[in-house]
Design a protein around this motif. Structure first.
Motif, PDB file in Angstrom:
ATOM      1  N   VAL A 100      10.255  33.915 -68.345  1.00 24.30           N
ATOM      2  CA  VAL A 100      10.764  32.466 -68.154  1.00 24.30           C
ATOM      3  C   VAL A 100       9.864  31.619 -69.100  1.00 24.30           C
ATOM      4  O   VAL A 100       8.806  32.500 -69.742  1.00 24.30           O
ATOM      5  CB  VAL A 100      10.902  31.795 -66.896  1.00 24.30           C
ATOM      6  N   VAL A 101      10.128  30.523 -69.345  1.00 27.13           N
ATOM      7  CA  VAL A 101       9.119  29.491 -70.190  1.00 27.13           C
ATOM      8  C   VAL A 101       8.531  28.701 -68.975  1.00 27.13           C
ATOM      9  O   VAL A 101       9.402  27.917 -68.064  1.00 27.13           O
ATOM     10  CB  VAL A 101       9.663  28.874 -71.153  1.00 27.13           C
ATOM     11  N   PHE A 102       7.370  28.619 -68.695  1.00 25.99           N
ATOM     12  CA  PHE A 102       6.710  27.743 -67.835  1.00 25.99           C
ATOM     13  C   PHE A 102       6.550  26.310 -68.701  1.00 25.99           C
ATOM     14  O   PHE A 102       5.957  26.239 -69.724  1.00 25.99           O
ATOM     15  CB  PHE A 102       5.556  28.094 -67.444  1.00 25.99           C
ATOM     16  N   VAL A 103       6.954  25.272 -67.926  1.00 20.29           N
ATOM     17  CA  VAL A 103       6.863  23.957 -68.456  1.00 20.29           C
ATOM     18  C   VAL A 103       5.872  23.067 -67.850  1.00 20.29           C
ATOM     19  O   VAL A 103       6.196  22.800 -66.391  1.00 20.29           O
ATOM     20  CB  VAL A 103       8.201  23.238 -68.611  1.00 20.29           C
ATOM     21  N   GLU A 118      21.652  31.366 -65.866  1.00 18.55           N
ATOM     22  CA  GLU A 118      22.397  32.501 -66.311  1.00 18.55           C
ATOM     23  C   GLU A 118      23.046  32.485 -67.710  1.00 18.55           C
ATOM     24  O   GLU A 118      22.773  33.298 -68.302  1.00 18.55           O
ATOM     25  CB  GLU A 118      23.832  32.413 -65.406  1.00 18.55           C
ATOM     26  N   LEU A 119      23.215  31.088 -68.193  1.00 16.51           N
ATOM     27  CA  LEU A 119      23.581  30.958 -69.764  1.00 16.51           C
ATOM     28  C   LEU A 119      22.083  30.802 -70.344  1.00 16.51           C
ATOM     29  O   LEU A 119      21.408  29.810 -70.046  1.00 16.51           O
ATOM     30  CB  LEU A 119      24.282  29.968 -69.638  1.00 16.51           C
ATOM     31  N   GLY A 120      21.704  31.703 -71.091  1.00 11.41           N
ATOM     32  CA  GLY A 120      20.475  31.606 -72.094  1.00 11.41           C
ATOM     33  C   GLY A 120      19.382  32.504 -71.280  1.00 11.41           C
ATOM     34  O   GLY A 120      18.247  31.795 -71.480  1.00 11.41           O
ATOM     35  N   LYS A 121      19.798  33.189 -70.268  1.00 13.16           N
ATOM     36  CA  LYS A 121      18.544  33.785 -69.297  1.00 13.16           C
ATOM     37  C   LYS A 121      17.886  34.581 -70.284  1.00 13.16           C
ATOM     38  O   LYS A 121      18.140  35.728 -71.208  1.00 13.16           O
ATOM     39  CB  LYS A 121      19.464  34.651 -68.349  1.00 13.16           C
ATOM     40  N   LEU A 122      16.388  34.617 -70.382  1.00 13.03           N
ATOM     41  CA  LEU A 122      15.453  35.389 -71.120  1.00 13.03           C
ATOM     42  C   LEU A 122      15.193  36.497 -70.504  1.00 13.03           C
ATOM     43  O   LEU A 122      15.220  36.858 -69.221  1.00 13.03           O
ATOM     44  CB  LEU A 122      14.252  34.529 -71.401  1.00 13.03           C
ATOM     45  N   GLY A 153      16.530  22.452 -69.743  1.00 17.39           N
ATOM     46  CA  GLY A 153      16.671  23.640 -69.668  1.00 17.39           C
ATOM     47  C   GLY A 153      18.285  24.477 -69.953  1.00 17.39           C
ATOM     48  O   GLY A 153      18.307  25.554 -69.797  1.00 17.39           O
ATOM     49  N   ASN A 154      19.072  23.617 -70.338  1.00 18.16           N
ATOM     50  CA  ASN A 154      20.378  24.032 -70.859  1.00 18.16           C
ATOM     51  C   ASN A 154      20.480  24.716 -72.011  1.00 18.16           C
ATOM     52  O   ASN A 154      19.740  24.034 -73.090  1.00 18.16           O
ATOM     53  CB  ASN A 154      21.375  22.761 -70.615  1.00 18.16           C
ATOM     54  N   LEU A 155      21.080  25.516 -72.452  1.00 17.36           N
ATOM     55  CA  LEU A 155      20.874  26.358 -73.694  1.00 17.36           C
ATOM     56  C   LEU A 155      21.873  25.240 -74.508  1.00 17.36           C
ATOM     57  O   LEU A 155      23.169  25.265 -74.332  1.00 17.36           O
ATOM     58  CB  LEU A 155      21.755  27.612 -73.245  1.00 17.36           C
ATOM     59  N   LYS A 156      21.477  25.258 -75.775  1.00 20.64           N
ATOM     60  CA  LYS A 156      22.119  24.242 -76.827  1.00 20.64           C
ATOM     61  C   LYS A 156      22.374  25.342 -77.945  1.00 20.64           C
ATOM     62  O   LYS A 156      23.577  24.934 -78.732  1.00 20.64           O
ATOM     63  CB  LYS A 156      21.221  23.177 -77.223  1.00 20.64           C
ATOM     64  N   VAL A 157      21.756  26.015 -78.236  1.00 24.71           N
ATOM     65  CA  VAL A 157      22.005  27.144 -79.560  1.00 24.71           C
ATOM     66  C   VAL A 157      21.508  28.393 -79.412  1.00 24.71           C
ATOM     67  O   VAL A 157      20.382  28.462 -78.505  1.00 24.71           O
ATOM     68  CB  VAL A 157      21.489  26.333 -80.754  1.00 24.71           C
ATOM     69  N   ALA A 158      21.949  29.425 -80.067  1.00 19.27           N
ATOM     70  CA  ALA A 158      21.420  30.583 -79.875  1.00 19.27           C
ATOM     71  C   ALA A 158      21.467  31.133 -81.227  1.00 19.27           C
ATOM     72  O   ALA A 158      22.659  31.309 -81.906  1.00 19.27           O
ATOM     73  CB  ALA A 158      22.311  31.818 -79.091  1.00 19.27           C
TER      74      ALA A 158
END
Length: 356
Positions: A100-103, A118-122, A153-158
C-alpha cells in the motif's frame, strides 16, 4: 472455599501487576528531542535533522495494552518502505511489505492508505509522485503499470499497455509542464506521459554511453531548470537530461570512497541545485553541487537518527525539506536544508543553529 481463596489471590496478583505496569508506564520519560546538525561546528550549518516517521505511532499516544503487548499489535507501521513524495503537508510512502501507500497527514496527525481498494489494488508499489492537483501516481513493479489515485484513494487512471513497462520503478512529476517521468528499470529507459495519462515520448536504451542506461532506478526533476536527473544504478552514475530527454551531462563512478557510488538509489534536487543521492551499500546520503562535486555526506550504518540501513527513495520538497526512506529501519527520516531563502524566512532559528 479453597477455590474462592485461590481466585481472590489471583485477582489480587493481577491487580498488583496492572498497578505496577501502570506506574512504570506513567513514569516513563518522553523521548528526548534529537538535534543533529551538518556539518559539525565550527562549519556553518547546512542540513538539520527534523524528525523520523514510521507509522501511526507518530501521532497516537500509546495505550496500556500497546505498552504491554507491543504497539505493532494495534497500529499500522511501515514494514518495508521504498519510495517517498510530499505535497501540501502530506507525505506519501510506498511500502512493498504492506503493498500500500502510507499517507502521513502531518497537519491532521493521522495515517491513511492508498492502493488497498479492490479497484487499483497494489501488489508491489515502488515509486510515487504527486501532482499539484492532488493526483498521486504510483508505479507497481509486479503489475507493470502506473496507477493514479485521487485524494480519497480512488483510482483515476492506469498507465501502461501490455508489455509497455518491463519494471516501472522511480517516478517524478513536472507540475509546470504537466509531465510524468517514469523509469523502466528492466527496459533501460524513461517513459514520459502527460499528467492526464497521455503517452508523449521515451528516451534511453541499454548501454554505458551518454544517454544510455544499465538498470536505472530513480529519478528527480529540478524545479528551477526543468532538468531531469536519472540514477543510472548499474553504470554507477547520475545522468542529467533536459525536459525533452536530451542528454546534458553525467557524473559519478564506481568506488568505495566519498563521492563515488556502489549502489545508488534515491535522488532529489533542492531549490539551489544541490543533488541528494542515497547509496544503499554505504548506508549514507551524499550531497553534490550542480557540477557533480561532493559537498557533504552524512549517515553510515546504524539505527539512530542520522544513520541508515539500506536507504532507498529520496525526495526534496518546495521548502527544501529532504525526505529519506530508511528502508530496513522501517522509517522515513526528514531533514531541512538551510537554503538562503530558508535563512531569510527563519532568522531566529538560523541563529539558534549557528550557536550549537
Amino acid at each position: 472455599m479453597r477455590r474462592a481463596g485461590k481466585n481472590m489471590l489471583k485477582n489480587r496478583f493481577y491487580a498488583l501487576f496492572v498497578f505496577a505496569i501502570s506506574v512504570i508506564y506513567g513514569c516513563a520519560a518522553p523521548p528526548k528531542e534529537v538535534k543533529l546538525i551538518y556539518p559539525s561546528p565550527p562549519e556553518e550549518p547546512r542540513l538539520v535533522y527534523l524528525k523520523s516517521y514510521s507509522g501511526e505511532s507518530n501521532f497516537k499516544k500509546k495505550g496500556f495494552l500497546e505498552f504491554v503487548l507491543g504497539e505493532e499489535q494495534f497500529r499500522a507501521e511501515l514494514r518495508k518502505p521504498y519510495g517517498v513524495a510530499a505535497y501540501d503537508d502530506k507525505m506519501y510512502v510506498t511500502d512493498t511489505g504492506s503493498a500500500v501507500v502510507f499517507v502521513f497527514d502531518l497537519k491532521e496527525r493521522k495515517v491513511t492508505f492508498m492502493g488497498d481498494k479492490e479497484l487499483g489494488k497494489l501488489a508491489l508499489p515502488i515509486g510515487v509522485a504527486v501532482t499539484s492537483d492532488g493526483i498521486v501516481f504510483v508505479s507497481d513493479a509486479k503489475q507493470k503499470r502506473v496507477f493514479g489515485y485521487d485524494a480519497k484513494g480512488n483510482l483515476k487512471v492506469a498507465l501502461g499497455k501490455k508489455d509497455e513497462f518491463k519494471n516501472p520503478a522511480g517516478i517524478a512529476v513536472n507540475n509546470e509542464l504537466g509531465r510524468l517521468y517514469i523509469v523502466d528499470s528492466y527496459g533501460h529507459m524513461v517513459h514520459v506521459y502527460s499528467t492526464k495519462g497521455e503517452p508523449l515520448f521515451a528516451f534511453g536504451k541499454r548501454g554505458d554511453g551518454d544517454g544510455e542506461f544499465n538498470f536505472p532506478s530513480n529519478i528527480a526533476v529540478e524545479r528551477k531548470t526543468d532538468n531531469v536527473y536519472v540514477v543510472d544504478t548499474q553504470n554507477f552514475r547520475v545522468q542529467v537530461f533536459d525536459k525533452d530527454g536530451k542528454f546534458v551531462k553525467r557524473f559519478g563512478q564506481i568506488g568505495d570512497a566519498p563521492g563515488t557510488f556502489t549502489r545508488p538509489k534515491g535522488i532529489g534536487v533542492d531549490s539551489e541545485g544541490h543533488i541528494y543521492i542515497a547509496d544503499a551499500a554505504f548506508d549514507n546520503l551524499q550531497i553534490f553541487d550542480d557540477k557533480g562535486q561532493l559537498l557533504l555526506f552524512i549517515g553510515g550504518p546504524g539505527h539512530e537518527p542520522g544513520h541508515f540501513w539500506l536507504p532507498a527513495g529520496v525526495y526534496v520538497d518546495e521548502k527544501d525539506r529532504v525526505y529519506i526512506v530508511d528502508s530496513y529501519n522501517r522509517r522515513v527520516q526528514v531533514f531541512q536544508y538551510l537554503s538562503e531563502r530558508w535563512k531569510k524566512e527563519n532568522p531566529e532559528k538560523h541563529k539558534e543553529y549557528l550557536m550549537k
